[in-house]
Design a protein around this motif. Structure first.
Motif, PDB file in Angstrom:
ATOM      1  N   UNK A  82       0.830  -1.204   0.000  1.00 59.34           N
ATOM      2  CA  UNK A  82       0.000   0.000   0.000  1.00 59.34           C
ATOM      3  C   UNK A  82       0.867   1.258   0.000  1.00 59.34           C
ATOM      4  N   UNK A  83       1.950   1.254   0.764  1.00 60.78           N
ATOM      5  CA  UNK A  83       2.828   2.429   0.811  1.00 60.78           C
ATOM      6  C   UNK A  83       3.501   2.629  -0.543  1.00 60.78           C
ATOM      7  N   UNK A  84       3.983   1.558  -1.158  1.00 60.54           N
ATOM      8  CA  UNK A  84       4.622   1.673  -2.473  1.00 60.54           C
ATOM      9  C   UNK A  84       3.613   2.178  -3.509  1.00 60.54           C
ATOM     10  N   UNK A  85       2.395   1.684  -3.478  1.00 56.05           N
ATOM     11  CA  UNK A  85       1.373   2.142  -4.410  1.00 56.05           C
ATOM     12  C   UNK A  85       1.060   3.616  -4.193  1.00 56.05           C
ATOM     13  N   UNK A  86       0.983   4.048  -2.939  1.00 52.90           N
ATOM     14  CA  UNK A  86       0.719   5.455  -2.640  1.00 52.90           C
ATOM     15  C   UNK A  86       1.848   6.348  -3.146  1.00 52.90           C
ATOM     16  N   UNK A  87       3.079   5.908  -2.972  1.00 60.50           N
ATOM     17  CA  UNK A  87       4.219   6.688  -3.461  1.00 60.50           C
ATOM     18  C   UNK A  87       4.187   6.780  -4.983  1.00 60.50           C
ATOM     19  N   UNK A  88       3.870   5.693  -5.654  1.00 53.88           N
ATOM     20  CA  UNK A  88       3.791   5.718  -7.118  1.00 53.88           C
ATOM     21  C   UNK A  88       2.689   6.642  -7.611  1.00 53.88           C
ATOM     22  N   UNK A  89       1.550   6.639  -6.951  1.00 57.72           N
ATOM     23  CA  UNK A  89       0.453   7.532  -7.338  1.00 57.72           C
ATOM     24  C   UNK A  89       0.865   8.987  -7.125  1.00 57.72           C
ATOM     25  N   UNK A  90       1.530   9.277  -6.019  1.00 56.33           N
ATOM     26  CA  UNK A  90       1.988  10.649  -5.757  1.00 56.33           C
ATOM     27  C   UNK A  90       2.996  11.101  -6.809  1.00 56.33           C
TER      28      UNK A  90
END
Length: 94
Positions: free
Chosen positions: A34-42
């Protein structure tokens, strides 16, 4: 009923001791994903914002006030940055 080593199996209502470790491992893996996905979206949003704001902008090094010149030669002749500082010699290219 006894097990192979003389112990009784856990009662049906008692949770398996290894299950709690599996749940913790799955929770940690899900949190990392979830953290990696959030960073990629940002990062994607930042890149899109940058591309949108700078779309179609470019910078030229043309002299100011030469956009109304009749030709490119006239614009270059009137550009003070390109005029010689008192040097009247001419160059000939062969």
């Amino acid at each position: 009923m006894s097990g192979l080593n003389g112990t009784s199996p856990p009662a049906p209502h008692e949770p398996d001791p290894g299950t709690s470790n599996n749940i913790k491992d799955i929770a940690i893996i899900a949190a990392v994903i979830a953290v990696v996905a959030l960073i990629l979206v940002c990062l994607l949003l930042i890149m899109l914002r940058y591309l949108y704001r700078h779309k179609g902008t470019y910078h030229t090094n043309e002299a100011k006030g030469t956009e109304f010149a009749e030709s490119a030669d006239a614009a270059l002749q009137s550009d003070p940055a390109l005029q010689d500082a008192g040097d009247s010699r001419k160059e000939y290219f062969i």
